[in-house]
Motif scaffolding. Sequence first.
Motif, mmCIF file in Angstrom:
data_model
loop_
_atom_site.group_PDB
_atom_site.id
_atom_site.type_symbol
_atom_site.label_atom_id
_atom_site.label_comp_id
_atom_site.label_asym_id
_atom_site.label_seq_id
_atom_site.Cartn_x
_atom_site.Cartn_y
_atom_site.Cartn_z
ATOM 1 N N ASP A 46 83.662 -54.448 -18.531
ATOM 2 C CA ASP A 46 84.116 -55.701 -18.283
ATOM 3 C C ASP A 46 83.904 -56.271 -16.902
ATOM 4 O O ASP A 46 84.243 -57.355 -16.510
ATOM 5 N N GLY A 47 83.868 -55.297 -16.025
ATOM 6 C CA GLY A 47 83.887 -55.624 -14.220
ATOM 7 C C GLY A 47 83.449 -54.260 -13.690
ATOM 8 O O GLY A 47 83.580 -53.114 -14.046
ATOM 9 N N VAL A 48 82.918 -54.547 -12.612
ATOM 10 C CA VAL A 48 82.655 -53.629 -11.367
ATOM 11 C C VAL A 48 83.202 -53.939 -10.166
ATOM 12 O O VAL A 48 83.335 -55.089 -9.460
ATOM 13 N N ILE A 49 83.708 -52.916 -9.511
ATOM 14 C CA ILE A 49 84.246 -52.785 -7.995
ATOM 15 C C ILE A 49 83.287 -51.973 -7.304
ATOM 16 O O ILE A 49 83.205 -50.745 -7.446
ATOM 17 N N LEU A 50 82.561 -52.781 -6.519
ATOM 18 C CA LEU A 50 81.391 -51.949 -5.745
ATOM 19 C C LEU A 50 81.440 -52.116 -4.261
ATOM 20 O O LEU A 50 81.474 -53.227 -3.717
ATOM 21 N N ASP A 51 81.385 -50.909 -3.677
ATOM 22 C CA ASP A 51 81.551 -50.892 -2.077
ATOM 23 C C ASP A 51 80.209 -51.172 -1.774
ATOM 24 O O ASP A 51 79.021 -50.482 -2.471
ATOM 25 N N ILE A 52 80.038 -52.016 -0.412
ATOM 26 C CA ILE A 52 78.675 -52.085 0.024
ATOM 27 C C ILE A 52 77.987 -50.793 0.552
ATOM 28 O O ILE A 52 76.758 -50.543 0.469
ATOM 29 N N LEU A 76 83.029 -57.249 -7.952
ATOM 30 C CA LEU A 76 83.649 -57.404 -6.848
ATOM 31 C C LEU A 76 83.321 -56.503 -5.661
ATOM 32 O O LEU A 76 83.427 -55.331 -5.873
ATOM 33 N N LEU A 77 82.826 -57.104 -4.596
ATOM 34 C CA LEU A 77 82.357 -56.435 -3.649
ATOM 35 C C LEU A 77 83.454 -55.666 -2.735
ATOM 36 O O LEU A 77 84.408 -56.674 -2.288
ATOM 37 N N LEU A 78 83.447 -54.592 -2.224
ATOM 38 C CA LEU A 78 84.311 -54.055 -1.099
ATOM 39 C C LEU A 78 83.403 -53.905 0.071
ATOM 40 O O LEU A 78 82.470 -53.153 0.073
ATOM 41 N N LYS A 101 88.142 -54.307 3.376
ATOM 42 C CA LYS A 101 89.227 -53.376 3.595
ATOM 43 C C LYS A 101 89.730 -53.437 4.759
ATOM 44 O O LYS A 101 89.124 -53.857 5.952
ATOM 45 N N PRO A 102 91.160 -53.249 5.219
ATOM 46 C CA PRO A 102 92.298 -52.726 4.225
ATOM 47 C C PRO A 102 92.385 -53.809 3.503
ATOM 48 O O PRO A 102 92.685 -54.958 3.638
ATOM 49 N N PHE A 103 92.831 -53.442 2.077
ATOM 50 C CA PHE A 103 93.611 -54.634 1.261
ATOM 51 C C PHE A 103 94.756 -54.235 0.619
ATOM 52 O O PHE A 103 94.963 -52.925 0.304
ATOM 53 N N HIS A 104 95.667 -54.974 0.027
ATOM 54 C CA HIS A 104 96.760 -54.777 -0.820
ATOM 55 C C HIS A 104 96.577 -54.530 -2.379
ATOM 56 O O HIS A 104 95.614 -55.311 -2.453
ATOM 57 N N SER A 105 97.006 -53.459 -2.799
ATOM 58 C CA SER A 105 96.661 -53.385 -4.215
ATOM 59 C C SER A 105 97.048 -54.869 -5.077
ATOM 60 O O SER A 105 96.248 -54.907 -6.026
#
Length: 224
Positions: A46-52, A76-78, A101-105
């Motif tokens: 349903d979604g992807v969290i993707l580090d660059i 969502l890119l990190l 980064k850094p980010f709050h949960s």
Amino acid sequence: MRLLLAEDEKALSKAMATILERNKYSVDVACDGQEALEYLEAGNYDGVILDIMMPKVDGITVLRTIRKKGNLIPVLLLTAKSEVDDKVLGLDAGANDYLTKPFHSRELLARIRAMTRTRTAQADSRLKMGNVTLDRATYELSTPTGSYRLANKEFQMMEMLMSNPKNPISSERFMEKIWGYDSEAEINVVWVYISYLRKKLSVLHANIQIKAQRNAGYTLEEMA
């Protein structure tokens, strides 16, 4: 809701997966871009969290690859970078949102909810077969005689079965999609959860049943 988390920093990846699972998301974890592409090829998310910044294949390349194939999954890119040019590059490549980064949960969870909201609203939240309904929003398995709120892995197995009626799903497939490649669980845990689901269907007087096909897997079929 199933998410793919592609992040090569192990400590961060583990922490994020824990946060997401505590908030009722099902999470598969990839530690490099190539593995992320393999997961996306094999599964429905349903979604992807993707580090660059990832080894083997970077996040931007992963994103461009899936978009080129017509995959419109929310992404969502990190990144540890905060420069405007990097944000523009990611968004132009097809990202839905961007988190530095850094980010709050709480911000992470809010951005995930935002990017998947339209997709969730468009999708039918209920699966039906025979006299059985599975509500994807509440994890509720119900018939006219009653209902159960399924545990996370019970729900995922039932969702797979109801989404693929009459198509055998092997124990290995369940293990891969629900427990993950790196799980230390034994394969007989699949049988245990199948047994849980069968008992619940029986108590609910369901007119569908989970059948085992030798050397093939499990199918969900309506009773004659």
